[in-house]
Design an enzyme around this catalytic site. Structure first.
Site, mmCIF file in Angstrom:
data_model
loop_
_atom_site.group_PDB
_atom_site.id
_atom_site.type_symbol
_atom_site.label_atom_id
_atom_site.label_comp_id
_atom_site.label_asym_id
_atom_site.label_seq_id
_atom_site.Cartn_x
_atom_site.Cartn_y
_atom_site.Cartn_z
ATOM 1 N N PRO A 9 0.791 -1.224 0.000
ATOM 2 C CG PRO A 9 0.027 -0.971 2.182
ATOM 3 C CD PRO A 9 0.667 -1.965 1.259
ATOM 4 C CG ASN A 10 -0.276 4.220 1.337
ATOM 5 O OD1 ASN A 10 -1.267 4.737 0.828
ATOM 6 N ND2 ASN A 10 -0.315 3.608 2.508
ATOM 7 N NE ARG A 17 3.796 6.662 1.696
ATOM 8 C CZ ARG A 17 4.071 5.446 2.125
ATOM 9 N NH1 ARG A 17 4.630 4.558 1.317
ATOM 10 N NH2 ARG A 17 3.782 5.104 3.354
ATOM 11 C CE1 TYR A 22 8.677 5.326 3.442
ATOM 12 C CE2 TYR A 22 7.033 7.067 3.333
ATOM 13 C CZ TYR A 22 7.546 5.935 3.943
ATOM 14 O OH TYR A 22 6.931 5.405 5.049
ATOM 15 C CG ASN A 73 8.324 -1.724 0.613
ATOM 16 O OD1 ASN A 73 7.706 -1.877 1.666
ATOM 17 N ND2 ASN A 73 8.901 -0.575 0.286
ATOM 18 C CB ALA A 76 1.579 0.151 6.783
ATOM 19 C CD GLU A 97 10.475 -7.143 5.963
ATOM 20 O OE1 GLU A 97 10.747 -8.255 6.488
ATOM 21 O OE2 GLU A 97 9.924 -6.213 6.569
ATOM 22 C CG HIS A 99 10.937 -1.882 4.938
ATOM 23 N ND1 HIS A 99 9.567 -1.837 4.858
ATOM 24 C CD2 HIS A 99 11.252 -3.073 5.502
ATOM 25 C CE1 HIS A 99 9.070 -2.959 5.367
ATOM 26 N NE2 HIS A 99 10.073 -3.714 5.763
ATOM 27 N NE ARG A 106 9.712 6.112 9.089
ATOM 28 C CZ ARG A 106 8.760 5.993 8.158
ATOM 29 N NH1 ARG A 106 8.885 5.079 7.193
ATOM 30 N NH2 ARG A 106 7.707 6.789 8.185
#
Ligand code: DQA
Length: 146
Positions: A9-10, A17, A22, A73, A76, A97, A99, A106
């Site tokens: 998502p996103n 964004r 990012y 990725n 969330a 994985e 990110h 974070r």
């Protein structure tokens, strides 16, 4: 060798964004770079992005018998979705994985990933370049296995 690049998502909004977190590279830019690297490495890539959890699970299931490795990725959902972790376990395809941000630097709720325990490796904090590193790393890992 065939690999699938799956984004959650996103991530379709990359480029605009929260660029301070990012970066300004779009998902299309990332895919173009991965296509170029895949030609160099002699591997085949497919790409999928979705904002719907069930659709990501379906996309993972669809890789069974089709691809040799997954770069994911999950956005969330990485922090919360046992359903996605179960889907990755069910298809038993080696995955990395990714990110863009360093999730461990974070907010506390982002410092845990439910996918990581099953992953070959995690790449986070290298921005868009992390996808390329994941691709190179996963291809090397799979090639070494023969
Ligand atoms: C992300 C990190 C997640 O915490 C966040 O929800 C994202 C993007 C990353 O690539 O840094 O959507 O996966």
């Amino acid at each position: 060798m065939k690999l699938a690049v799956l984004n959650g998502p996103n991530l379709n909004l990359l480029g605009t964004r929260e660029p301070d977190i990012y970066g300004t590279t779009t998902l299309a830019d990332i895919e173009a770079r991965l296509r170029a690297v895949s030609r160099e490495l002699g591997v085949e890539l497919s790409f999928h992005q979705t904002n719907h959890e069930g659709a990501l699970i379906d996309a993972i299931h669809a890789q069974r018998g089709v691809c040799d490795g997954i770069i994911i990725n999950a956005g969330a959902w990485s922090h919360s979705s046992l359903a996605i972790r179960d889907a990755l376990s069910a298809v038993a395809i080696p995955f990395v994985e990714v990110h863009l941000s360093n999730i461990f630097a974070r907010e506390p709720e982002r410092r845990h990933t439910v996918l990581a325990a099953g992953a070959q490796a995690i790449l986070c904090g290298f921005g868009a370049f992390g996808y390329e590193l994941a691709l190179r790393g996963l291809v090397a890992r799979l090639a070494a296995r023969g």
